[in-house]
Enzyme design. Structure first.
Site, short mmCIF file in Angstrom:
data_model
loop_
_atom_site.label_atom_id
_atom_site.label_comp_id
_atom_site.label_asym_id
_atom_site.label_seq_id
_atom_site.Cartn_x
_atom_site.Cartn_y
_atom_site.Cartn_z
N GLN A 31 -9.22 -1.22 10.81
CA GLN A 31 -9.73 -2.59 10.72
C GLN A 31 -10.59 -2.88 11.96
O GLN A 31 -10.33 -2.37 13.04
CB GLN A 31 -8.57 -3.60 10.67
N ARG A 74 0.04 -2.55 7.06
CA ARG A 74 0.71 -1.65 8.00
C ARG A 74 1.62 -2.29 9.03
O ARG A 74 2.70 -1.74 9.31
CB ARG A 74 -0.35 -0.74 8.66
N ASP A 94 -5.10 -6.62 -6.37
CA ASP A 94 -6.29 -6.38 -5.54
C ASP A 94 -7.08 -5.20 -6.11
O ASP A 94 -7.00 -4.08 -5.62
CB ASP A 94 -5.82 -6.10 -4.11
N LEU A 95 -7.84 -5.48 -7.19
CA LEU A 95 -8.57 -4.40 -7.87
C LEU A 95 -10.02 -4.31 -7.43
O LEU A 95 -10.71 -3.36 -7.75
CB LEU A 95 -8.50 -4.60 -9.39
N LYS A 96 -10.48 -5.34 -6.73
CA LYS A 96 -11.86 -5.37 -6.18
C LYS A 96 -12.88 -4.89 -7.21
O LYS A 96 -13.65 -3.96 -6.98
CB LYS A 96 -11.96 -4.51 -4.92
N ARG A 150 -3.08 -8.35 12.84
CA ARG A 150 -2.27 -7.45 13.67
C ARG A 150 -1.44 -8.27 14.65
O ARG A 150 -1.91 -9.31 15.13
CB ARG A 150 -3.16 -6.50 14.48
N ASP A 183 -18.72 -4.26 -11.30
CA ASP A 183 -19.33 -3.51 -12.41
C ASP A 183 -20.25 -4.48 -13.15
O ASP A 183 -20.45 -5.61 -12.70
CB ASP A 183 -18.21 -2.95 -13.33
N THR A 192 -18.39 -5.56 -18.60
CA THR A 192 -17.22 -4.73 -18.31
C THR A 192 -16.19 -5.51 -17.50
O THR A 192 -14.98 -5.43 -17.75
CB THR A 192 -17.66 -3.46 -17.52
N ASP A 239 0.85 -1.19 0.00
CA ASP A 239 0.00 0.00 0.00
C ASP A 239 0.89 1.24 0.00
O ASP A 239 1.04 1.94 1.00
CB ASP A 239 -0.96 -0.04 1.20
N LYS A 295 0.89 -7.94 -2.60
CA LYS A 295 -0.41 -7.49 -3.09
C LYS A 295 -0.28 -6.07 -3.63
O LYS A 295 0.23 -5.18 -2.95
CB LYS A 295 -1.44 -7.51 -1.95
#
Ligand code: C5P
Length: 232
Positions: free
Chosen positions: A190, A211, A59-61, A181, A64, A68, A10, A32
């Site tokens: 989270q 994180r 990870d495009l989630k 965590r 639609d 598409t 991230d 990821k």
């Protein structure tokens, strides 16, 4: 693919990614690539990380209309990634179309995983904002069943739900679980969280960790601690 730790990259630019990955001199973590990095750097960053020898979960989630999503997955399948995802809330028709798009002419394809309910969601938010009034775990199981029926390989869910997903959809149906965590670290946004060791006990197949590794003073040590706790 067996049990593994997936590091969520991230980060918002290539340089940060390269600096981060350069720290790993011995291992090649499964990583990821999420929307932040993909929108910043595009497919080139996927190719570069694959060329460095990492497995990649894109990870495009996607969520639609079926046409598409199918056409987008056809493009994505050309990237030589190992795993990609979409939202189960897009319906079985969308998930089936995604599988069709993702499958290459030779029959091979990356793993396709469905997001059930985001691990930042809780019962109250789901009821008040999404107007879903079933218990959260039943919603997750229902979405998991729909994903399995559509032919997908697994779901993204909380480690707390992994055991039940396996009961409902079978042991071979993958559970990819963020919301991890260390016992002493901050939870952030989270809600449904566990430690890597507990995720292992609960039967997760992959944990996704952002994180706790990215923001650690020693990210390589934090990654190794995740692997030691989760893979053993
Ligand atoms: O930093 P943290 O460990 O919370 O990162 C978790 C990662 O997993 C993030 O990249 C987030 O987008 C992703 N994720 C999630 N919950 C889902 C699906 C993906 O937290 N249901």
């Amino acid at each position: 693919m067996g049990k593994d730790v997936i590091v969520a990259l991230d980060l918002d630019c290539r340089k940060k990614v390269v600096d981060f990955l350069d720290r790993f001199t011995e291992e090649k973590p499964f990583v990821k690539i999420g929307m932040e990095l993909f929108y910043a750097e595009g497919p080139a960053i996927v190719r570069e990380i694959k060329a460095r020898g990492h497995k990649v979960f894109l990870d495009l989630k996607l969520h639609d209309i079926p046409n598409t999503v199918q056409r987008t997955m056809a493009v994505v399948s050309g990237l030589d990634i190992d795993m990609v995802n979409l939202h189960a809330a897009g319906t079985k028709a969308m998930m089936e179309a995604a599988l069709t798009g993702l499958t290459r002419p030779d029959g091979s394809r990356p793993l396709l995983i469905a997001v059930t309910q985001l691990t930042s969601t809780n019962q109250q938010r789901m009821e008040e904002e999404l107007l879903i009034h079933q218990p959260l775990d039943q919603v997750v199981m229902h979405y998991a069943k729909c994903a399995a029926e559509a032919g997908l390989d697994g779901v993204v869910c909380s480690p707390l739900e992994a055991g039940e997903v396996h009961e409902v959809c079978g042991k071979g149906f993958l559970t990819v679980t963020p919301g991890v965590r260390f016992a002493e670290s901050e939870v952030g946004d989270q809600v449904r969280v566990t430690t890597p060791a507990r995720a292992k006990e609960l039967g997760s197949d992959y944990i996704v960790v952002g994180r706790p590794i990215l923001r650690a003073e020693d990210p390589v040590a934090a990654y190794r601690r995740c692997v030691a706790e989760f893979v053993g």
